[in-house]
Design a protein around this motif. Sequence first.
Motif, PDB file in Angstrom:
ATOM      1  N   SER A   1      17.204  -2.362   0.003  1.00 60.69           N
ATOM      2  CA  SER A   1      18.188  -1.504   0.648  1.00 60.69           C
ATOM      3  C   SER A   1      17.626  -0.084   0.791  1.00 60.69           C
ATOM      4  N   GLY A   2      16.993   0.391  -0.275  1.00 58.99           N
ATOM      5  CA  GLY A   2      16.377   1.711  -0.229  1.00 58.99           C
ATOM      6  C   GLY A   2      15.253   1.777   0.793  1.00 58.99           C
ATOM      7  N   LEU A   3      14.485   0.694   0.875  1.00 55.09           N
ATOM      8  CA  LEU A   3      13.388   0.654   1.842  1.00 55.09           C
ATOM      9  C   LEU A   3      13.916   0.719   3.274  1.00 55.09           C
ATOM     10  N   LYS A   4      15.003   0.022   3.499  1.00 56.88           N
ATOM     11  CA  LYS A   4      15.598   0.030   4.845  1.00 56.88           C
ATOM     12  C   LYS A   4      15.937   1.459   5.261  1.00 56.88           C
ATOM     13  N   GLU A   5      16.489   2.209   4.332  1.00 54.11           N
ATOM     14  CA  GLU A   5      16.846   3.600   4.651  1.00 54.11           C
ATOM     15  C   GLU A   5      15.606   4.435   4.924  1.00 54.11           C
ATOM     16  N   ARG A   6      14.577   4.150   4.136  1.00 50.97           N
ATOM     17  CA  ARG A   6      13.323   4.891   4.293  1.00 50.97           C
ATOM     18  C   ARG A   6      12.698   4.637   5.661  1.00 50.97           C
TER      19      ARG A   6
ATOM     20  N   GLY B   1       0.813  -1.211   0.000  1.00 52.26           N
ATOM     21  CA  GLY B   1       0.000   0.000   0.000  1.00 52.26           C
ATOM     22  C   GLY B   1       0.848   1.264   0.000  1.00 52.26           C
ATOM     23  N   ASP B   2       0.291   2.298   0.615  1.00 52.69           N
ATOM     24  CA  ASP B   2       0.945   3.613   0.556  1.00 52.69           C
ATOM     25  C   ASP B   2       1.443   4.103   1.899  1.00 52.69           C
ATOM     26  N   LYS B   3       1.501   3.203   2.870  1.00 54.24           N
ATOM     27  CA  LYS B   3       1.896   3.637   4.216  1.00 54.24           C
ATOM     28  C   LYS B   3       2.898   2.664   4.800  1.00 54.24           C
ATOM     29  N   LEU B   4       3.623   3.150   5.783  1.00 55.51           N
ATOM     30  CA  LEU B   4       4.468   2.271   6.587  1.00 55.51           C
ATOM     31  C   LEU B   4       3.598   1.186   7.225  1.00 55.51           C
TER      32      LEU B   4
END
Lengths: 217, 228
Positions: free
Chosen positions: A190-195, A157-160
Amino acid sequence: VSTQSTGQEMSTKPTIIYFRKRGRAEIIRLTLAGAGEDWEEEPILDGKKIRQLRQEAPFGQVPIYIDNDLYLSQPYAIARYVARKYKLYGKDDHEAAVVDMILEGHVDINDKISVLLQPYKNKDGLEKFGKETAPVWASYFEKILAKNNGGKGWMVGDKLSLADISIFLLVEVYEGLGFGEVANYAPLLSGLKERVAAVPSIAAYLKSEKRPCIVDF
Amino acid sequence: YQRRVRGSFPSTQNMSTKPKLLYFPTRGRAEIIRLTLAAAGVDYEEEPVTPEKLEQLKQNGTAAFGQVPLYQEGDLILAQSVAIVRYIARTHNLHGKDEKESAIIDMILDGNVDLRSKVIPLIYPKVNAEGLEKLGVETIPTWARYFEKILVKNNGGKGWAVGEKFSVADVALFLLVEGLRDLGFGSIISSEAPHLLGHYERVAAVPSIAAYVKSEKRFPPVKVEKTK
């Protein structure tokens, strides 16, 4: 809020009872942090206490989570409870199902990894795992992420959600165990982890003293 | 989130509105899904998966983790048996009346998975009778007591596992007891967990469960030779 015999007010904050390490409780802590909710830690500091808890706890397990009259064990059941309460579980049943699917995948890979760490660290096994199995499993999550907004947002979806928190932990564990450069073979993860790490309440937790230093998977 | 996967199912099947369960022709990890579907009153299609079909599902990415079971409902293609079970339970009022009940149900489901993970390696790929016997000495009695304790906390163990209504937790406990009995641990259940046994009989009597259990659709259990 009720009072104990000592005259002190009982906290309405939930409590995590566990050792002073990340281990099986970290998913709970990160979910609470993601929700922006504060909690108490009751550390298990001696053998007597752990023996007592194993007698009392459902399935004789820790971590234990206490929220008023709710007394739970099983870390993922606890994390799901927190996620549900604070809307970190997708926007509807479909999204919740995909969150669950990602969580169960996380449990699967964690189980495979923990066999290589307990009762002792199997260095050869870990090296093989890091080269062969770890990237394959990363690709499963990478594909799921890629299908959602091109992998530039959240897992579902669009949320954490709890799914993002579990992936954060997965990548962190991969990095900690030296499973190569995740950014190379799973750039979206990897990008998600940073986010996830940049979510203010999570960033605050990650650098706080509250976060145990000992990983002890 | 998986959208409709092109070419993975024959075009006539896109016309079907029934959900579909894909798994090997055996109980295994899908049995809890089948029982939950029965309890939920869902009419579904079973698609037996061969090793070749599994390869295909892996290659075309339909199987999110390269595994079965898979559950397809419209656009949604779910993997992971416990995720599938939770989804069916939640969408059919079998997951508790509030967050607290849901949490306890989840805890029971996870405990069930924990115990299964100790037993499964002793049955697949082949039965390890010696290992099973060892399990019966301490692990099975201990875990039977764990479930008994949780059950007794709710209405003295005389009703359902959680709250006042039948839920997916009851399905899980039913399968647990049935499975342990099939493996020859019935006497341990009787002595260590009498309420769990009573609960098993209560679930067996639920009409939709009873109907499924005796239906021809149901695959047979794993055969275990007793060493004594």
